[in-house]
Design a protein around this motif. Structure first.
Motif, PDB file in Angstrom:
ATOM      1  N   VAL A  29       1.159  23.983 -49.423  1.00  0.00           N
ATOM      2  CA  VAL A  29       1.896  23.327 -50.510  1.00  0.00           C
ATOM      3  C   VAL A  29       2.811  24.332 -51.194  1.00  0.00           C
ATOM      4  N   LYS A  30       2.295  25.520 -51.441  1.00  0.00           N
ATOM      5  CA  LYS A  30       3.075  26.567 -52.114  1.00  0.00           C
ATOM      6  C   LYS A  30       4.305  26.961 -51.299  1.00  0.00           C
ATOM      7  N   GLU A  31       4.153  26.999 -49.961  1.00  0.00           N
ATOM      8  CA  GLU A  31       5.258  27.358 -49.075  1.00  0.00           C
ATOM      9  C   GLU A  31       6.237  26.211 -48.856  1.00  0.00           C
ATOM     10  N   GLY A  32       5.872  25.021 -49.319  1.00  0.00           N
ATOM     11  CA  GLY A  32       6.753  23.864 -49.161  1.00  0.00           C
ATOM     12  C   GLY A  32       6.591  23.143 -47.837  1.00  0.00           C
ATOM     13  N   VAL A  33       5.616  23.557 -47.039  1.00  0.00           N
ATOM     14  CA  VAL A  33       5.364  22.901 -45.759  1.00  0.00           C
ATOM     15  C   VAL A  33       4.857  21.480 -45.996  1.00  0.00           C
ATOM     16  N   LEU A  34       3.997  21.329 -46.982  1.00  0.00           N
ATOM     17  CA  LEU A  34       3.499  20.017 -47.407  1.00  0.00           C
ATOM     18  C   LEU A  34       4.043  19.752 -48.810  1.00  0.00           C
ATOM     19  N   PRO A  35       5.070  18.915 -48.927  1.00  0.00           N
ATOM     20  CA  PRO A  35       5.642  18.634 -50.254  1.00  0.00           C
ATOM     21  C   PRO A  35       4.650  17.873 -51.129  1.00  0.00           C
ATOM     22  N   LYS A  36       4.472  18.352 -52.339  1.00  0.00           N
ATOM     23  CA  LYS A  36       3.516  17.689 -53.223  1.00  0.00           C
ATOM     24  C   LYS A  36       4.203  16.624 -54.074  1.00  0.00           C
ATOM     25  N   ALA A  46       1.725  13.029 -49.618  1.00  0.00           N
ATOM     26  CA  ALA A  46       1.821  11.810 -48.822  1.00  0.00           C
ATOM     27  C   ALA A  46       1.282  12.085 -47.415  1.00  0.00           C
ATOM     28  N   LYS A  47       0.529  11.137 -46.898  1.00  0.00           N
ATOM     29  CA  LYS A  47      -0.095  11.297 -45.579  1.00  0.00           C
ATOM     30  C   LYS A  47       0.940  11.538 -44.490  1.00  0.00           C
ATOM     31  N   ILE A  48       2.104  10.968 -44.625  1.00  0.00           N
ATOM     32  CA  ILE A  48       3.140  11.132 -43.608  1.00  0.00           C
ATOM     33  C   ILE A  48       3.518  12.601 -43.417  1.00  0.00           C
ATOM     34  N   TYR A  49       3.496  13.386 -44.484  1.00  0.00           N
ATOM     35  CA  TYR A  49       3.832  14.808 -44.375  1.00  0.00           C
ATOM     36  C   TYR A  49       2.748  15.590 -43.641  1.00  0.00           C
ATOM     37  N   VAL A  50       1.505  15.190 -43.810  1.00  0.00           N
ATOM     38  CA  VAL A  50       0.414  15.841 -43.079  1.00  0.00           C
ATOM     39  C   VAL A  50       0.531  15.506 -41.592  1.00  0.00           C
ATOM     40  N   ILE A  51       0.850  14.258 -41.285  1.00  0.00           N
ATOM     41  CA  ILE A  51       1.022  13.853 -39.892  1.00  0.00           C
ATOM     42  C   ILE A  51       2.185  14.617 -39.258  1.00  0.00           C
ATOM     43  N   LYS A  52       3.303  14.729 -39.976  1.00  0.00           N
ATOM     44  CA  LYS A  52       4.449  15.497 -39.461  1.00  0.00           C
ATOM     45  C   LYS A  52       4.063  16.951 -39.215  1.00  0.00           C
TER      46      LYS A  52
END
Length: 59
Positions: A29-36, A46-52
């Motif tokens: 999250v901190k690196e912006g890989v998973l937008p919060k 959002a689950k879609i970001y984890v799937i991506k």
């Protein structure tokens, strides 16, 4: 994929999904890989970001 999980996930949900330590999720999250999603003091993703993320990691 991950149909048992809600569309908006907590850090705890993501750690279960990916089998990683909570600190790893916080780093993503901190690196912006998973937008919060802004939600008080809690981190929601959002689950879609984890799937991506999973699909990109598999390539």
């Amino acid at each position: 994929m991950f149909s048992d999980y809600p569309d908006i996930l907590t850090v705890k949900d993501i750690t279960k999904m990916l089998g990683v330590h909570p600190n790893t999720v916080y780093d993503l999250v901190k690196e912006g890989v998973l937008p919060k999603i802004p939600c008080c003091r809690h981190i929601k993703v959002a689950k879609i970001y984890v799937i991506k993320y999973v699909l990109q990691s598999a390539q």
